[in-house]
Write a protein that holds these residues in place. Structure first.
Motif, PDB file in Angstrom:
ATOM      1  N   SER A   1       2.765   4.361  -1.751  1.00 33.81           N
ATOM      2  CA  SER A   1       3.534   3.605  -0.764  1.00 33.81           C
ATOM      3  C   SER A   1       2.956   2.203  -0.604  1.00 33.81           C
ATOM      4  O   SER A   1       1.771   1.966  -0.855  1.00 33.81           O
ATOM      5  CB  SER A   1       3.542   4.333   0.580  1.00 33.81           C
ATOM      6  N   TYR A   2       3.786   1.290  -0.192  1.00 35.30           N
ATOM      7  CA  TYR A   2       3.358  -0.102   0.006  1.00 35.30           C
ATOM      8  C   TYR A   2       4.168  -0.710   1.141  1.00 35.30           C
ATOM      9  O   TYR A   2       5.247  -0.223   1.495  1.00 35.30           O
ATOM     10  CB  TYR A   2       3.548  -0.915  -1.284  1.00 35.30           C
ATOM     11  N   GLU A   3       3.641  -1.774   1.717  1.00 36.23           N
ATOM     12  CA  GLU A   3       4.320  -2.477   2.806  1.00 36.23           C
ATOM     13  C   GLU A   3       4.693  -3.884   2.348  1.00 36.23           C
ATOM     14  O   GLU A   3       4.119  -4.414   1.384  1.00 36.23           O
ATOM     15  CB  GLU A   3       3.419  -2.546   4.043  1.00 36.23           C
ATOM     16  N   ASN A   4       5.627  -4.482   3.053  1.00 39.97           N
ATOM     17  CA  ASN A   4       6.025  -5.851   2.740  1.00 39.97           C
ATOM     18  C   ASN A   4       4.822  -6.777   2.833  1.00 39.97           C
ATOM     19  O   ASN A   4       4.049  -6.713   3.783  1.00 39.97           O
ATOM     20  CB  ASN A   4       7.115  -6.331   3.702  1.00 39.97           C
ATOM     21  N   GLY A   5       4.687  -7.628   1.842  1.00 40.95           N
ATOM     22  CA  GLY A   5       3.592  -8.585   1.842  1.00 40.95           C
ATOM     23  C   GLY A   5       2.351  -8.128   1.117  1.00 40.95           C
ATOM     24  O   GLY A   5       1.443  -8.928   0.875  1.00 40.95           O
ATOM     25  N   THR A   6       2.291  -6.831   0.754  1.00 46.86           N
ATOM     26  CA  THR A   6       1.103  -6.333   0.057  1.00 46.86           C
ATOM     27  C   THR A   6       1.203  -6.522  -1.451  1.00 46.86           C
ATOM     28  O   THR A   6       0.196  -6.422  -2.149  1.00 46.86           O
ATOM     29  CB  THR A   6       0.863  -4.848   0.363  1.00 46.86           C
ATOM     30  N   VAL A   7       2.410  -6.804  -1.947  1.00 46.81           N
ATOM     31  CA  VAL A   7       2.599  -7.072  -3.372  1.00 46.81           C
ATOM     32  C   VAL A   7       3.248  -8.451  -3.499  1.00 46.81           C
ATOM     33  O   VAL A   7       4.366  -8.664  -3.046  1.00 46.81           O
ATOM     34  CB  VAL A   7       3.487  -6.004  -4.035  1.00 46.81           C
ATOM     35  N   VAL A   8       2.513  -9.371  -4.097  1.00 48.35           N
ATOM     36  CA  VAL A   8       3.000 -10.744  -4.236  1.00 48.35           C
ATOM     37  C   VAL A   8       3.029 -11.112  -5.705  1.00 48.35           C
ATOM     38  O   VAL A   8       2.033 -10.958  -6.417  1.00 48.35           O
ATOM     39  CB  VAL A   8       2.097 -11.744  -3.475  1.00 48.35           C
ATOM     40  N   GLY A   9       4.176 -11.589  -6.170  1.00 46.32           N
ATOM     41  CA  GLY A   9       4.278 -12.062  -7.545  1.00 46.32           C
ATOM     42  C   GLY A   9       3.700 -13.465  -7.656  1.00 46.32           C
ATOM     43  O   GLY A   9       3.647 -14.212  -6.677  1.00 46.32           O
TER      44      GLY A   9
ATOM     45  N   LEU B   1      -4.137   0.197 -10.358  1.00 45.06           N
ATOM     46  CA  LEU B   1      -5.505   0.546  -9.949  1.00 45.06           C
ATOM     47  C   LEU B   1      -6.048  -0.475  -8.949  1.00 45.06           C
ATOM     48  O   LEU B   1      -6.706  -0.114  -7.960  1.00 45.06           O
ATOM     49  CB  LEU B   1      -6.412   0.627 -11.176  1.00 45.06           C
ATOM     50  N   ASN B   2      -5.782  -1.767  -9.203  1.00 46.40           N
ATOM     51  CA  ASN B   2      -6.223  -2.799  -8.256  1.00 46.40           C
ATOM     52  C   ASN B   2      -5.583  -2.604  -6.888  1.00 46.40           C
ATOM     53  O   ASN B   2      -6.230  -2.795  -5.855  1.00 46.40           O
ATOM     54  CB  ASN B   2      -5.897  -4.193  -8.793  1.00 46.40           C
ATOM     55  N   PHE B   3      -4.314  -2.222  -6.896  1.00 44.82           N
ATOM     56  CA  PHE B   3      -3.627  -1.987  -5.620  1.00 44.82           C
ATOM     57  C   PHE B   3      -4.279  -0.836  -4.860  1.00 44.82           C
ATOM     58  O   PHE B   3      -4.450  -0.898  -3.639  1.00 44.82           O
ATOM     59  CB  PHE B   3      -2.147  -1.697  -5.861  1.00 44.82           C
ATOM     60  N   LEU B   4      -4.633   0.224  -5.578  1.00 47.99           N
ATOM     61  CA  LEU B   4      -5.297   1.357  -4.928  1.00 47.99           C
ATOM     62  C   LEU B   4      -6.664   0.944  -4.380  1.00 47.99           C
ATOM     63  O   LEU B   4      -7.089   1.419  -3.327  1.00 47.99           O
ATOM     64  CB  LEU B   4      -5.471   2.508  -5.920  1.00 47.99           C
ATOM     65  N   ARG B   5      -7.344   0.056  -5.090  1.00 46.84           N
ATOM     66  CA  ARG B   5      -8.676  -0.366  -4.643  1.00 46.84           C
ATOM     67  C   ARG B   5      -8.605  -1.237  -3.391  1.00 46.84           C
ATOM     68  O   ARG B   5      -9.395  -1.077  -2.466  1.00 46.84           O
ATOM     69  CB  ARG B   5      -9.363  -1.162  -5.758  1.00 46.84           C
ATOM     70  N   TYR B   6      -7.669  -2.190  -3.371  1.00 46.64           N
ATOM     71  CA  TYR B   6      -7.690  -3.226  -2.339  1.00 46.64           C
ATOM     72  C   TYR B   6      -6.555  -3.138  -1.323  1.00 46.64           C
ATOM     73  O   TYR B   6      -6.602  -3.816  -0.299  1.00 46.64           O
ATOM     74  CB  TYR B   6      -7.666  -4.612  -3.002  1.00 46.64           C
ATOM     75  N   GLY B   7      -5.549  -2.349  -1.609  1.00 46.12           N
ATOM     76  CA  GLY B   7      -4.437  -2.228  -0.669  1.00 46.12           C
ATOM     77  C   GLY B   7      -3.416  -3.332  -0.794  1.00 46.12           C
ATOM     78  O   GLY B   7      -2.405  -3.342  -0.074  1.00 46.12           O
TER      79      GLY B   7
ATOM     80  N   LEU C   1     -12.133   7.000  -5.828  1.00 48.67           N
ATOM     81  CA  LEU C   1     -10.950   6.184  -5.532  1.00 48.67           C
ATOM     82  C   LEU C   1      -9.728   7.062  -5.349  1.00 48.67           C
ATOM     83  O   LEU C   1      -8.928   6.851  -4.435  1.00 48.67           O
ATOM     84  CB  LEU C   1     -10.722   5.179  -6.667  1.00 48.67           C
ATOM     85  N   PHE C   2      -9.600   8.073  -6.163  1.00 49.75           N
ATOM     86  CA  PHE C   2      -8.414   8.933  -6.104  1.00 49.75           C
ATOM     87  C   PHE C   2      -8.557  10.005  -5.023  1.00 49.75           C
ATOM     88  O   PHE C   2      -7.555  10.539  -4.552  1.00 49.75           O
ATOM     89  CB  PHE C   2      -8.155   9.549  -7.476  1.00 49.75           C
ATOM     90  N   ASP C   3      -9.799  10.291  -4.641  1.00 49.25           N
ATOM     91  CA  ASP C   3      -9.992  11.190  -3.503  1.00 49.25           C
ATOM     92  C   ASP C   3      -9.429  10.553  -2.232  1.00 49.25           C
ATOM     93  O   ASP C   3      -9.039  11.246  -1.289  1.00 49.25           O
ATOM     94  CB  ASP C   3     -11.478  11.505  -3.313  1.00 49.25           C
ATOM     95  N   GLN C   4      -9.390   9.208  -2.193  1.00 50.39           N
ATOM     96  CA  GLN C   4      -8.825   8.496  -1.048  1.00 50.39           C
ATOM     97  C   GLN C   4      -7.299   8.445  -1.107  1.00 50.39           C
ATOM     98  O   GLN C   4      -6.648   8.049  -0.147  1.00 50.39           O
ATOM     99  CB  GLN C   4      -9.370   7.060  -1.007  1.00 50.39           C
ATOM    100  N   HIS C   5      -6.746   8.825  -2.260  1.00 52.46           N
ATOM    101  CA  HIS C   5      -5.287   8.779  -2.443  1.00 52.46           C
ATOM    102  C   HIS C   5      -4.811  10.101  -3.024  1.00 52.46           C
ATOM    103  O   HIS C   5      -4.081  10.138  -4.028  1.00 52.46           O
ATOM    104  CB  HIS C   5      -4.917   7.616  -3.368  1.00 52.46           C
ATOM    105  N   GLU C   6      -5.204  11.170  -2.380  1.00 56.85           N
ATOM    106  CA  GLU C   6      -4.855  12.507  -2.884  1.00 56.85           C
ATOM    107  C   GLU C   6      -3.361  12.765  -2.862  1.00 56.85           C
ATOM    108  O   GLU C   6      -2.863  13.609  -3.606  1.00 56.85           O
ATOM    109  CB  GLU C   6      -5.575  13.570  -2.048  1.00 56.85           C
TER     110      GLU C   6
END
Length: 203
Positions: free
Chosen positions: A92-100, A63-69, A25-30
């Protein structure tokens, strides 16, 4: 030094909560701080949990964010605190990828209204098509009797009257022409007069 095993797991201690997840998982987010932290250069003993001085509940969602985007945060986690931790970890994140959780309900309401609008549109189109089919049949019957016009009274036939009113729209006119073509007829024009509408068709 040996090449890291992509199937190996990494252990974290975040605010007293223990986590274990795959190294891949972290190899994808070096490029993130976590990716650098467990790199071969930084990691000295892979058997010990890496201590992270952050809130454990928030780290679980990181961790969930890293897994699913993307992630929908539970109500107990404020969105601003989660975004602060994403920045801390260099994620980094884009609008709409994090929802409360508090944002989820109005979004679902909007989805319901959008779905309803689409359904209403399909129903209206189906009703219009049925009306145009009936109008085409009337034209055919009138043509057989030697007439090239049909009048529709809005009180006696409100659905057919509404269909004829739509004939000014190019798409509707094309739909009606397609229905008439099945009888070998061609749509010409229509004119309004009082409560009746007249339209003409000829071979």
């Amino acid at each position: 030094m040996a090449t890291p095993d992509a199937q190996a797991t990494i252990k974290f201690n975040a605010g007293g909560r223990l986590f274990e997840t795959s190294r891949s998982l972290f190899d994808q987010h070096e490029e993130t701080m976590l990716g650098r932290l467990i790199s071969e250069t930084w990691l000295e003993d892979s058997t010990k949990p890496i201590f992270i001085d952050r809130d454990g509940d928030i780290f679980a969602q990181v961790l969930n964010f890293l897994r699913y985007g993307s992630v929908t945060l539970p109500s107990r986690i404020p969105k601003d605190m989660f975004l602060r931790d994403l920045d801390f970890f260099g994620i980094s994140y884009e609008n709409g990828t994090v929802v409360g959780e508090t944002e989820k309900f109005p979004l679902r309401v909007k989805e319901i209204f959008d779905e309803r609008a689409q359904l209403d549109s399909r129903i209206a189109r189906l009703e219009l098509q049925q009306g145009l089919m009936a109008l085409a049949s009337l034209c055919c019957a009138a043509f057989v009797r030697g007439r090239k016009q049909v009048s529709i009274d809005h009180q006696k036939d409100p659905d057919l009257f509404d269909a004829v009113c739509e004939l000014e729209i190019p798409e509707t006119k094309e739909m009606f022409q397609n229905e008439l073509s099945q009888y070998g007829l061609t749509f010409k024009t229509r004119s309004a007069s009082g409560k009746c509408i007249f339209f003409y068709a000829s071979k």
